[in-house]
Design a protein around this motif. Sequence first.
Motif, mmCIF file in Angstrom:
data_model
loop_
_atom_site.group_PDB
_atom_site.id
_atom_site.type_symbol
_atom_site.label_atom_id
_atom_site.label_comp_id
_atom_site.label_asym_id
_atom_site.label_seq_id
_atom_site.Cartn_x
_atom_site.Cartn_y
_atom_site.Cartn_z
ATOM 1 N N ASN A 185 -29.295 -89.790 -43.319
ATOM 2 C CA ASN A 185 -28.972 -90.007 -44.733
ATOM 3 C C ASN A 185 -27.511 -90.379 -44.910
ATOM 4 O OD1 ASN A 185 -30.539 -89.999 -47.052
ATOM 5 N ND2 ASN A 185 -31.036 -87.834 -46.872
ATOM 6 N N THR A 186 -26.633 -89.656 -44.227
ATOM 7 C CA THR A 186 -25.200 -89.908 -44.332
ATOM 8 C C THR A 186 -24.859 -91.308 -43.851
ATOM 9 O OG1 THR A 186 -24.686 -87.561 -44.004
ATOM 10 C CG2 THR A 186 -22.922 -89.139 -43.565
ATOM 11 N N TYR A 187 -25.436 -91.695 -42.731
ATOM 12 C CA TYR A 187 -25.174 -93.025 -42.175
ATOM 13 C C TYR A 187 -25.553 -94.121 -43.174
ATOM 14 C CZ TYR A 187 -26.077 -97.228 -39.404
ATOM 15 O OH TYR A 187 -26.114 -98.514 -38.939
ATOM 16 N N VAL A 188 -26.762 -94.059 -43.684
ATOM 17 C CA VAL A 188 -27.221 -95.088 -44.620
ATOM 18 C C VAL A 188 -26.368 -95.095 -45.876
ATOM 19 C CG1 VAL A 188 -29.150 -95.810 -46.085
ATOM 20 C CG2 VAL A 188 -29.569 -95.125 -43.720
ATOM 21 N N ASP A 189 -26.055 -93.908 -46.397
ATOM 22 C CA ASP A 189 -25.260 -93.831 -47.622
ATOM 23 C C ASP A 189 -23.881 -94.448 -47.456
ATOM 24 O OD1 ASP A 189 -27.349 -92.564 -48.860
ATOM 25 O OD2 ASP A 189 -26.455 -90.559 -48.826
ATOM 26 N N LYS A 190 -23.235 -94.195 -46.315
ATOM 27 C CA LYS A 190 -21.889 -94.725 -46.083
ATOM 28 C C LYS A 190 -21.896 -96.253 -46.036
ATOM 29 C CE LYS A 190 -19.463 -90.920 -45.852
ATOM 30 N NZ LYS A 190 -18.373 -90.641 -46.829
#
Length: 277
Positions: A185-190
């Motif tokens: 989730n963090t990767y995609v959001d960034k």
Amino acid sequence: MLDTLMCYQTCSNPQKVSYAKYWDSSWTGLEVGHRGLGASFKTKEGNAIRENTIASLKKAAASGADLLEFDVQLSKDMIPVIYHDFYVCISMKRKKEIEFTEMLELPVKDLTLEHLQKLKVYHLVEGRSKETLFFDDDLDEHQPFPTLEDALKAIDIHVGFNVELKWTMEMNDGTFELNNPFDMNTYVDKVLEVVLKHAGERRIVFSCFNPDICTMVRNKQNKYPVMFLTVGITNKYQPYRDPRCLSIPAAVQSAVSSDLLGIVVHTEDLLRDPTQP
């Protein structure tokens, strides 16, 4: 995921226009610059300009590319950077000293942006062969690890981007391309945060070999199309374990179920059987 999605939809409304399911019928035979001007470490000769750099992207754009394809990962400080391999080699030598000492192979994700851009970092091919292939330390735009934001600001707005989301995959022998990655989730959001803030009117396509990443990007935003990358049946590459990645029909089914724009297929499987859907 829901909080992030609501933020993307309300912050200055970056998704008021959607191209997620749009493909102009005139977009046939598009010229796409792979890693910019092309892969530079596949053969010893390679390209004169290092792949996935601002210089490579600019040269491909100047040569008439309609889209520029490049690979995006996160640095340790969670900044989206452009680089293909999950690992790099580093030595204790300074940049202009070319003698090799013991080389350390480290994941890109374990180095901050400052480390990646200021340390003498070698491609895996260079580190393992103990041979420097590029002598471009004095040329800023030739340096590896430009940020995604750098590329969005430096390249002509009329040139489209195919942003390949580099995410670790499980191989058929149970090993992973990269262990202990960031939270998905963090990767995609960034990555989405940077694109939605800085892309402007640029044409953007997201692509990934990981079907879950493709689904996540499709569900988190409705502005840009998402394509599922698939190798299909292959004798050239080690297969992935995920059954959605093992054939073109399976990839098509996955793309349809996730409401993606389509798939991107490796030519090996198409040449093997051109009748596939």
